[in-house]
Design a protein around this motif. Structure first.
Motif, PDB file in Angstrom:
ATOM      1  N   ASP A  41    -102.077 -15.161 -57.578  1.00 40.95           N
ATOM      2  CA  ASP A  41    -102.156 -14.006 -58.092  1.00 40.95           C
ATOM      3  C   ASP A  41    -100.742 -13.513 -59.046  1.00 40.95           C
ATOM      4  N   VAL A  42    -100.677 -13.067 -60.272  1.00 38.42           N
ATOM      5  CA  VAL A  42     -99.863 -12.951 -61.207  1.00 38.42           C
ATOM      6  C   VAL A  42     -98.782 -11.846 -60.720  1.00 38.42           C
ATOM      7  N   ARG A  43     -98.964 -11.233 -59.537  1.00 38.66           N
ATOM      8  CA  ARG A  43     -98.040 -10.059 -59.005  1.00 38.66           C
ATOM      9  C   ARG A  43     -97.201 -10.924 -58.103  1.00 38.66           C
ATOM     10  N   LEU A  44     -97.434 -12.169 -57.817  1.00 40.14           N
ATOM     11  CA  LEU A  44     -96.423 -12.721 -56.685  1.00 40.14           C
ATOM     12  C   LEU A  44     -95.109 -13.218 -57.379  1.00 40.14           C
ATOM     13  N   THR A  45     -94.022 -13.104 -56.711  1.00 39.25           N
ATOM     14  CA  THR A  45     -92.762 -13.426 -57.295  1.00 39.25           C
ATOM     15  C   THR A  45     -92.257 -14.993 -56.573  1.00 39.25           C
ATOM     16  N   GLU A  46     -91.385 -15.496 -57.042  1.00 41.00           N
ATOM     17  CA  GLU A  46     -90.898 -16.732 -56.560  1.00 41.00           C
ATOM     18  C   GLU A  46     -90.408 -16.593 -54.945  1.00 41.00           C
ATOM     19  N   GLY A  47     -90.021 -15.594 -54.670  1.00 37.69           N
ATOM     20  CA  GLY A  47     -89.666 -15.286 -53.320  1.00 37.69           C
ATOM     21  C   GLY A  47     -91.008 -15.224 -52.422  1.00 37.69           C
ATOM     22  N   ASP A  48     -92.156 -14.753 -53.022  1.00 30.19           N
ATOM     23  CA  ASP A  48     -93.408 -14.537 -52.253  1.00 30.19           C
ATOM     24  C   ASP A  48     -93.732 -15.886 -52.020  1.00 30.19           C
ATOM     25  N   SER A  54     -93.269 -22.217 -47.360  1.00 30.70           N
ATOM     26  CA  SER A  54     -92.062 -22.605 -46.554  1.00 30.70           C
ATOM     27  C   SER A  54     -92.662 -22.771 -45.189  1.00 30.70           C
ATOM     28  N   GLN A  55     -93.903 -22.498 -44.803  1.00 32.63           N
ATOM     29  CA  GLN A  55     -94.458 -22.671 -43.557  1.00 32.63           C
ATOM     30  C   GLN A  55     -94.806 -24.119 -43.309  1.00 32.63           C
ATOM     31  N   TYR A  56     -94.716 -24.977 -44.374  1.00 38.13           N
ATOM     32  CA  TYR A  56     -95.182 -26.567 -44.208  1.00 38.13           C
ATOM     33  C   TYR A  56     -93.906 -27.345 -44.633  1.00 38.13           C
ATOM     34  N   VAL A  60     -87.303 -26.594 -52.119  1.00 36.61           N
ATOM     35  CA  VAL A  60     -85.790 -27.003 -52.637  1.00 36.61           C
ATOM     36  C   VAL A  60     -85.894 -26.557 -54.096  1.00 36.61           C
ATOM     37  N   ASP A  61     -87.177 -26.211 -54.594  1.00 41.25           N
ATOM     38  CA  ASP A  61     -87.417 -25.650 -56.016  1.00 41.25           C
ATOM     39  C   ASP A  61     -88.524 -25.389 -56.270  1.00 41.25           C
ATOM     40  N   VAL A  62     -88.524 -24.064 -56.909  1.00 41.99           N
ATOM     41  CA  VAL A  62     -89.890 -23.481 -57.508  1.00 41.99           C
ATOM     42  C   VAL A  62     -89.729 -23.033 -58.850  1.00 41.99           C
TER      43      VAL A  62
END
Length: 122
Positions: A41-48, A54-56, A60-62
């Motif tokens: 979804d285009v509303r997602l940020t790098e943090g999202d 990160s659950q897997y 280290v880079d996005v």
């Protein structure tokens, strides 16, 4: 969606036949800790994206490409994990899942080179 279903079929066939890590199709990507994620979804940020993936393992880079004019996400990302095993877990567990009403396509990315940081004024 056909690619997602095909990956799920291949994974299940490997499980049924008892293939180990070296015989798996994932072994073709053993030298890359990057994955491609489409359908975001285009509303997602790098943090999202980091929170979800990160659950897997430890990202280290996005790289979440954005439209140069609007700054909006283009709906896909490239993620590098600390180790390659995390890429297998993310591909197997998140490809085909629904997130905010959209189906994610998660796949290994061979030979990905992160873009160089843009320097302002240069």
């Amino acid at each position: 969606m056909n690619v997602v279903k095909e990956l799920q079929r291949i994974n299940q066939a490997e499980l049924d036949k008892g293939y180990g890590d070296k015989a798996s199709w994932h072994a073709d990507y053993a030298d890359s800790a990057y994955i491609y994620v489409g359908g975001l979804d285009v509303r997602l940020t790098e943090g999202d994206v980091i929170t979800i993936f990160s659950q897997y393992g430890e990202p280290v880079d996005v790289h979440l490409p954005r439209d140069k004019k609007t700054g909006k996400s283009q709906g896909f990302a490239f993620i590098a994990y600390e180790n390659q095993k995390s890429t297998v877990l993310a591909v197997d567990n998140l490809s085909g899942t629904k997130l905010l009403g959209r189906t994610l396509r998660v796949d290994h990315k061979k030979d990905y080179k992160a873009p160089e940081e843009e320097v302002e004024g240069g």
